[in-house]
Design a protein around this motif. Structure first.
Motif, PDB file in Angstrom:
ATOM      1  N   ARG A  62     -40.773 -66.520 -16.516  1.00  0.00           N
ATOM      2  CA  ARG A  62     -41.203 -65.050 -17.030  1.00  0.00           C
ATOM      3  C   ARG A  62     -42.313 -64.807 -17.640  1.00  0.00           C
ATOM      4  O   ARG A  62     -43.301 -64.161 -17.320  1.00  0.00           O
ATOM      5  N   ALA A  63     -42.937 -65.760 -18.660  1.00  0.00           N
ATOM      6  CA  ALA A  63     -44.042 -65.799 -19.336  1.00  0.00           C
ATOM      7  C   ALA A  63     -45.368 -65.893 -18.430  1.00  0.00           C
ATOM      8  O   ALA A  63     -46.474 -65.237 -18.415  1.00  0.00           O
ATOM      9  N   ALA A  64     -45.009 -66.922 -17.429  1.00  0.00           N
ATOM     10  CA  ALA A  64     -46.215 -67.223 -16.342  1.00  0.00           C
ATOM     11  C   ALA A  64     -46.220 -65.855 -15.393  1.00  0.00           C
ATOM     12  O   ALA A  64     -47.472 -65.260 -15.305  1.00  0.00           O
ATOM     13  N   ALA A  65     -45.161 -65.264 -15.047  1.00  0.00           N
ATOM     14  CA  ALA A  65     -45.458 -63.916 -14.264  1.00  0.00           C
ATOM     15  C   ALA A  65     -45.648 -62.901 -14.786  1.00  0.00           C
ATOM     16  O   ALA A  65     -46.696 -62.309 -14.475  1.00  0.00           O
ATOM     17  N   GLN A  66     -45.409 -62.773 -16.203  1.00  0.00           N
ATOM     18  CA  GLN A  66     -46.285 -61.451 -16.761  1.00  0.00           C
ATOM     19  C   GLN A  66     -47.780 -61.682 -17.290  1.00  0.00           C
ATOM     20  O   GLN A  66     -48.310 -60.913 -17.484  1.00  0.00           O
ATOM     21  N   ALA A  67     -48.107 -63.122 -17.482  1.00  0.00           N
ATOM     22  CA  ALA A  67     -49.503 -63.408 -17.734  1.00  0.00           C
ATOM     23  C   ALA A  67     -50.303 -63.259 -16.370  1.00  0.00           C
ATOM     24  O   ALA A  67     -51.662 -63.548 -16.408  1.00  0.00           O
ATOM     25  N   GLY A  68     -49.525 -63.326 -15.249  1.00  0.00           N
ATOM     26  CA  GLY A  68     -50.275 -63.234 -13.791  1.00  0.00           C
ATOM     27  C   GLY A  68     -51.071 -64.652 -13.671  1.00  0.00           C
ATOM     28  O   GLY A  68     -51.822 -64.645 -12.740  1.00  0.00           O
ATOM     29  N   GLN A  69     -50.277 -65.690 -14.144  1.00  0.00           N
ATOM     30  CA  GLN A  69     -50.597 -67.029 -13.908  1.00  0.00           C
ATOM     31  C   GLN A  69     -49.559 -67.486 -12.619  1.00  0.00           C
ATOM     32  O   GLN A  69     -48.485 -67.204 -12.727  1.00  0.00           O
ATOM     33  N   PRO A  70     -49.791 -68.615 -11.778  1.00  0.00           N
ATOM     34  CA  PRO A  70     -49.204 -69.262 -10.925  1.00  0.00           C
ATOM     35  C   PRO A  70     -47.665 -69.717 -11.562  1.00  0.00           C
ATOM     36  O   PRO A  70     -48.039 -70.591 -12.585  1.00  0.00           O
ATOM     37  N   PRO A  71     -46.603 -69.626 -11.290  1.00  0.00           N
ATOM     38  CA  PRO A  71     -45.292 -70.099 -11.938  1.00  0.00           C
ATOM     39  C   PRO A  71     -44.987 -71.466 -11.450  1.00  0.00           C
ATOM     40  O   PRO A  71     -43.962 -71.795 -12.147  1.00  0.00           O
ATOM     41  N   GLY A  72     -45.593 -72.102 -10.707  1.00  0.00           N
ATOM     42  CA  GLY A  72     -45.164 -73.220 -10.135  1.00  0.00           C
ATOM     43  C   GLY A  72     -45.027 -74.181 -11.145  1.00  0.00           C
ATOM     44  O   GLY A  72     -44.006 -75.078 -11.088  1.00  0.00           O
ATOM     45  N   SER A 125     -51.118 -74.658   2.365  1.00  0.00           N
ATOM     46  CA  SER A 125     -51.734 -74.651   1.305  1.00  0.00           C
ATOM     47  C   SER A 125     -52.113 -73.290   0.461  1.00  0.00           C
ATOM     48  O   SER A 125     -52.217 -73.103  -0.460  1.00  0.00           O
ATOM     49  N   MET A 126     -51.892 -72.262   1.255  1.00  0.00           N
ATOM     50  CA  MET A 126     -52.069 -70.809   0.781  1.00  0.00           C
ATOM     51  C   MET A 126     -50.771 -70.556  -0.132  1.00  0.00           C
ATOM     52  O   MET A 126     -50.817 -70.183  -1.303  1.00  0.00           O
ATOM     53  N   VAL A 127     -49.701 -70.823   0.372  1.00  0.00           N
ATOM     54  CA  VAL A 127     -48.161 -70.997  -0.601  1.00  0.00           C
ATOM     55  C   VAL A 127     -48.519 -71.790  -2.022  1.00  0.00           C
ATOM     56  O   VAL A 127     -48.350 -71.216  -3.020  1.00  0.00           O
ATOM     57  N   ALA A 128     -48.892 -73.123  -1.737  1.00  0.00           N
ATOM     58  CA  ALA A 128     -49.210 -73.927  -2.685  1.00  0.00           C
ATOM     59  C   ALA A 128     -50.206 -73.396  -3.682  1.00  0.00           C
ATOM     60  O   ALA A 128     -50.018 -73.512  -4.976  1.00  0.00           O
ATOM     61  N   GLY A 129     -51.061 -72.716  -3.316  1.00  0.00           N
ATOM     62  CA  GLY A 129     -52.095 -72.055  -4.217  1.00  0.00           C
ATOM     63  C   GLY A 129     -51.543 -71.025  -5.151  1.00  0.00           C
ATOM     64  O   GLY A 129     -51.683 -70.771  -6.005  1.00  0.00           O
ATOM     65  N   ASP A 130     -50.734 -70.214  -4.517  1.00  0.00           N
ATOM     66  CA  ASP A 130     -50.096 -68.967  -5.170  1.00  0.00           C
ATOM     67  C   ASP A 130     -49.073 -69.698  -6.026  1.00  0.00           C
ATOM     68  O   ASP A 130     -48.856 -69.177  -7.111  1.00  0.00           O
ATOM     69  N   LEU A 131     -48.210 -70.842  -5.672  1.00  0.00           N
ATOM     70  CA  LEU A 131     -47.305 -71.348  -6.597  1.00  0.00           C
ATOM     71  C   LEU A 131     -48.013 -72.069  -7.971  1.00  0.00           C
ATOM     72  O   LEU A 131     -47.525 -71.956  -9.007  1.00  0.00           O
ATOM     73  N   PHE A 132     -49.009 -73.029  -7.607  1.00  0.00           N
ATOM     74  CA  PHE A 132     -49.510 -73.941  -8.700  1.00  0.00           C
ATOM     75  C   PHE A 132     -50.984 -73.569  -8.836  1.00  0.00           C
ATOM     76  O   PHE A 132     -51.709 -74.371  -9.712  1.00  0.00           O
ATOM     77  N   GLY A 133     -51.650 -72.764  -8.428  1.00  0.00           N
ATOM     78  CA  GLY A 133     -52.878 -72.334  -8.781  1.00  0.00           C
ATOM     79  C   GLY A 133     -53.906 -73.200  -7.898  1.00  0.00           C
ATOM     80  O   GLY A 133     -53.342 -74.043  -6.847  1.00  0.00           O
ATOM     81  N   PRO A 134     -55.191 -73.401  -8.302  1.00  0.00           N
ATOM     82  CA  PRO A 134     -56.062 -74.063  -7.324  1.00  0.00           C
ATOM     83  C   PRO A 134     -55.780 -75.549  -7.488  1.00  0.00           C
ATOM     84  O   PRO A 134     -55.330 -76.074  -8.570  1.00  0.00           O
ATOM     85  N   ARG A 135     -55.856 -76.340  -6.445  1.00  0.00           N
ATOM     86  CA  ARG A 135     -55.544 -77.636  -6.306  1.00  0.00           C
ATOM     87  C   ARG A 135     -56.824 -78.385  -6.844  1.00  0.00           C
ATOM     88  O   ARG A 135     -57.799 -78.009  -6.859  1.00  0.00           O
ATOM     89  N   ARG A 136     -56.546 -79.521  -7.516  1.00  0.00           N
ATOM     90  CA  ARG A 136     -57.453 -80.497  -8.219  1.00  0.00           C
ATOM     91  C   ARG A 136     -57.596 -81.506  -6.872  1.00  0.00           C
ATOM     92  O   ARG A 136     -56.513 -82.028  -6.658  1.00  0.00           O
ATOM     93  N   VAL A 137     -58.825 -81.815  -6.758  1.00  0.00           N
ATOM     94  CA  VAL A 137     -59.188 -82.900  -5.874  1.00  0.00           C
ATOM     95  C   VAL A 137     -59.950 -83.802  -6.659  1.00  0.00           C
ATOM     96  O   VAL A 137     -60.766 -83.622  -7.260  1.00  0.00           O
ATOM     97  N   ARG A 138     -59.898 -85.196  -5.946  1.00  0.00           N
ATOM     98  CA  ARG A 138     -60.999 -86.240  -6.560  1.00  0.00           C
ATOM     99  C   ARG A 138     -62.011 -86.250  -5.671  1.00  0.00           C
ATOM    100  O   ARG A 138     -61.924 -86.419  -4.476  1.00  0.00           O
ATOM    101  N   VAL A 139     -63.439 -86.374  -6.096  1.00  0.00           N
ATOM    102  CA  VAL A 139     -64.694 -86.343  -5.336  1.00  0.00           C
ATOM    103  C   VAL A 139     -65.395 -87.689  -5.751  1.00  0.00           C
ATOM    104  O   VAL A 139     -65.427 -87.853  -6.796  1.00  0.00           O
ATOM    105  N   ARG A 140     -65.305 -88.509  -4.697  1.00  0.00           N
ATOM    106  CA  ARG A 140     -66.472 -89.882  -5.031  1.00  0.00           C
ATOM    107  C   ARG A 140     -67.807 -89.674  -4.529  1.00  0.00           C
ATOM    108  O   ARG A 140     -68.056 -88.821  -3.530  1.00  0.00           O
ATOM    109  N   ARG A 141     -68.439 -89.853  -5.638  1.00  0.00           N
ATOM    110  CA  ARG A 141     -69.860 -89.890  -5.323  1.00  0.00           C
ATOM    111  C   ARG A 141     -70.330 -91.203  -4.295  1.00  0.00           C
ATOM    112  O   ARG A 141     -69.948 -92.228  -4.451  1.00  0.00           O
ATOM    113  N   GLY A 142     -71.445 -90.863  -3.522  1.00  0.00           N
ATOM    114  CA  GLY A 142     -71.915 -92.002  -2.518  1.00  0.00           C
ATOM    115  C   GLY A 142     -72.274 -91.324  -1.204  1.00  0.00           C
ATOM    116  O   GLY A 142     -72.419 -90.187  -1.178  1.00  0.00           O
TER     117      GLY A 142
END
Length: 172
Positions: A62-72, A125-142
């Motif tokens: 409920r707190a996440a939903a009221q704050a407008g944050q993804p509740p996942g 990925s759209m549903v996952a973004g709605d549930l958990f927010g933006p995904r975190r990815v690892r980026v390697r330099r090179g």
């Protein structure tokens, strides 16, 4: 998914056998009455924690939903807490230890991350973004790596020199 479900009765039977073996070993070590009392106390603790974890999960959602944050994150944390409490409530020493471990914060965080990864794999990925927010990815330099070239069997077959063909797809 359904293929794995055929092993559920076998897994439950194995779990019951392990619980009985551990109960007999503990009963021989500390006495039958103490072992029964221990199982009863662990189950009672699980029932108390089940209510607390359920309320905690609902408040977090409920707190996440009221704050407008993804509740996942709150939902997965609540599910892990409820699973831990449920394992404690089920009579048995092995399930009680597993449930207790799921309530320890570092183990709970690991389990929550595993549940989240599993949920992200099973939904779009759209549903996952709605549930958990933006995904975190690892980026390697090179140096950028070129995509692997398709093998001859994977190359598309061109029909009619690659021009579009009108029609409809019929599934059988």
């Amino acid at each position: 998914m359904r293929r794995g479900l055929r092993f559920v009765p076998l897994a439950l039977l194995g779990a019951v056998a392990i619980e009985l073996a551990v109960f007999v070993l503990v009963g021989r070590a500390v006495g039958f009455g103490v072992a029964v009392l221990l199982v009863f106390a662990v189950s009672l603790l699980g029932l108390v924690l089940l209510r607390r974890e359920g309320m905690r999960a609902w408040r977090g959602f409920r707190a996440a939903a009221q704050a407008g944050q993804p509740p996942g994150r709150q939902v997965t944390d609540g599910l892990v807490g409820l699973l831990g409490s449920l394992l404690l409530a089920v009579p048995g020493l092995v399930s009680g230890v597993a449930g207790l471990l799921l309530l320890v914060p570092p183990v709970r965080a690991l389990a929550r991350a595993g549940v989240q990864r599993g949920a992200e794999r099973r939904v779009s990925s759209m549903v996952a973004g709605d549930l958990f927010g933006p995904r975190r990815v690892r980026v390697r330099r090179g140096e950028p790596q070129p995509p692997p070239s398709p093998t001859p069997a994977e190359q598309p077959v061109l029909v009619d020199e690659g021009r579009a063909i009108e029609g409809e797809i019929v599934e059988r």
